[in-house]
Scaffold this motif. Sequence first.
Motif, short mmCIF file in Angstrom:
data_model
loop_
_atom_site.label_atom_id
_atom_site.label_comp_id
_atom_site.label_asym_id
_atom_site.label_seq_id
_atom_site.Cartn_x
_atom_site.Cartn_y
_atom_site.Cartn_z
N PRO A 120 0.53 -1.26 -0.46
CA PRO A 120 -0.27 -0.21 -0.01
C PRO A 120 0.92 1.63 -0.17
N THR A 121 2.01 1.44 0.84
CA THR A 121 2.44 2.61 0.57
C THR A 121 3.48 2.03 -0.51
N PHE A 122 3.82 1.45 -1.47
CA PHE A 122 4.60 1.71 -2.44
C PHE A 122 3.81 2.15 -4.04
N LEU A 123 2.39 1.91 -3.76
CA LEU A 123 1.13 2.81 -4.54
C LEU A 123 1.02 4.35 -3.91
N GLU A 124 1.58 4.34 -3.10
CA GLU A 124 1.39 6.01 -2.71
C GLU A 124 1.75 6.73 -2.64
N VAL A 125 3.02 6.00 -2.57
CA VAL A 125 4.87 6.60 -3.52
C VAL A 125 4.38 6.73 -4.69
N LEU A 126 4.18 5.89 -5.39
CA LEU A 126 4.17 5.66 -7.03
C LEU A 126 3.13 6.87 -7.78
N GLU A 127 2.30 7.42 -6.84
CA GLU A 127 1.38 8.17 -7.42
C GLU A 127 2.03 9.54 -7.30
N LEU A 128 3.38 9.67 -5.69
CA LEU A 128 3.98 10.77 -5.64
C LEU A 128 4.69 11.16 -6.79
N GLU A 168 9.04 -24.92 10.57
CA GLU A 168 7.65 -24.03 10.11
C GLU A 168 8.93 -22.58 9.77
N ILE A 169 9.96 -23.10 9.27
CA ILE A 169 11.01 -21.89 8.61
C ILE A 169 10.20 -21.52 7.26
N ILE A 170 10.10 -23.21 6.57
CA ILE A 170 10.21 -23.49 5.85
C ILE A 170 8.16 -23.09 5.13
N GLU A 171 7.32 -23.33 5.77
CA GLU A 171 5.99 -23.18 5.86
C GLU A 171 5.63 -21.46 6.00
N PHE A 172 6.69 -20.35 6.79
CA PHE A 172 6.21 -19.15 7.12
C PHE A 172 6.76 -18.57 5.75
N CYS A 173 8.48 -19.48 5.11
CA CYS A 173 8.62 -18.62 3.98
C CYS A 173 8.37 -18.77 2.46
N ALA A 174 6.93 -20.04 2.89
CA ALA A 174 6.39 -20.57 1.50
C ALA A 174 5.15 -19.65 1.25
N ALA A 175 4.73 -18.72 1.90
CA ALA A 175 3.63 -17.22 1.90
C ALA A 175 4.38 -16.81 1.05
N PRO A 176 3.58 -16.09 0.01
CA PRO A 176 4.85 -15.74 -1.33
C PRO A 176 4.26 -14.08 -0.49
N VAL A 177 5.69 -13.31 -1.01
CA VAL A 177 5.84 -11.51 -0.61
C VAL A 177 4.65 -11.35 -1.95
N PRO A 178 3.74 -9.82 -1.48
CA PRO A 178 2.44 -9.45 -2.46
C PRO A 178 3.24 -9.37 -3.15
N ALA A 179 2.88 -9.35 -4.52
CA ALA A 179 3.32 -9.81 -6.26
C ALA A 179 3.16 -7.60 -6.23
N LEU A 180 4.12 -7.25 -7.17
CA LEU A 180 3.94 -5.53 -7.86
C LEU A 180 2.97 -6.24 -9.43
N PRO A 181 1.67 -5.05 -9.00
CA PRO A 181 0.93 -5.01 -10.66
C PRO A 181 2.23 -4.76 -11.68
N GLU A 182 1.02 -5.00 -12.25
CA GLU A 182 2.22 -5.05 -13.87
C GLU A 182 2.45 -3.25 -13.87
N GLY A 183 3.99 -3.70 -14.45
CA GLY A 183 3.73 -2.32 -14.93
C GLY A 183 4.02 -0.86 -13.69
N ALA A 184 3.72 -2.00 -12.89
CA ALA A 184 4.02 -1.17 -10.99
C ALA A 184 5.97 -0.29 -10.62
N ALA A 185 6.61 -1.16 -11.57
CA ALA A 185 7.67 -0.91 -11.18
C ALA A 185 8.71 0.14 -11.81
N SER A 186 7.58 0.57 -12.86
CA SER A 186 8.02 1.30 -13.46
C SER A 186 9.01 2.17 -13.80
#
Length: 357
Positions: A67-75, A339-357
């Motif tokens: 959510p912070t990424f999106l706000e900074v992107l707008e700025l 426990e570490i394997i299980e925790f790390c298996a949860a994906p980090v949220p992906a950036l939408p296409e083009g958001a990191a341009s």
Amino acid sequence: MRGLDTPALGEGIAYRTEEEVIMAAARESARFGQRAERTNVGPQTLDQLDADLRRLISAYPRRPVFPTFLEVLELRNRAFELLEGQQHPRQTRDLYLVAGIACGILSNASFDLGKMDAAGTQARTAYLCAELAGSNWLRIWVRGMQSMIAYWGDRFEEAIDLASSVRELTPEHGSSAVRLASVEARAQARLHNTEAALAALTAATVAREAMTRPDDFGGMMAFPEEKQLFYSSTCQVWLGGESRFREAARNASEAVSVYQEAPPERRRIGEMCLARLDVASAHLGLGELEGAAHEVRSVFDAATLRRTDSVRQRLQQVKEQMGESRLRTAPLAGNLRDEIIEFCAAPVPALPEGAAS
């Protein structure tokens, strides 16, 4: 086509009187002045951009990243759009500073979300903006970001080279030079360059003492003493040996205490998790499995709402350290690895296409 009655300055001088030439020159200067004073940046625009930027920088360490990424992107987009227009030179420099900081935050956010290529692209643009803004502290901060990206990509020589490239610059304010030396120290430690790692840690201390005034932008742009402590503890963990493990445990535990005592609005969750994982690594090095398990499970709780890729990678390193230690056959070690394997298996949220341009 220019009319006969409005020649360019200097045209037809042979056919004009002295007074006509002087008055034509004056009119041309007036027209230039009218064009030069135009600006697409109103009196409140830069103040609002600055206020928005400071709010996001302050909030970043304790909020979910995307959510912070999106706000900074707008700025950032607002700053880019303004730069396409016309403004006074000082306003242009200020806009490049805003754009550079915004790209720096987007680089950090992309990094936290596990998108290293996007993080590198944002950092390169941030460095260009720092150059155009004439800001040493931002040049140094961005090189530290690039060095950190290389460090977490296991490109330790590259991380050292990036840090070295701006070592001679003096920041106008703040802790960016402390951060740069601390990042280099970790890369040196990963290569087991003990003398160079300790020298970089000393350089970080010297840079802290040389600070003439605090960071103009706090929050995620600042490198507080507790963060310097756990960067030092990371170095001690990678250099190894009982005395260094004990020093790492002391430094990282002190950093955790500072993070815990901070009010909620200033708490830096990801950094606290990384400091805890240094404590865990130190416990493992000393053969103290239960202490390590306590720290790792505390990270599971704290990082639930703010998963970052560096925490995930650091957990993987702790898991590998357990597998290489004499504790690897203990039932608790097996449970903790699962426990570490299980925790790390949860994906980090992906950036939408083009958001990191």
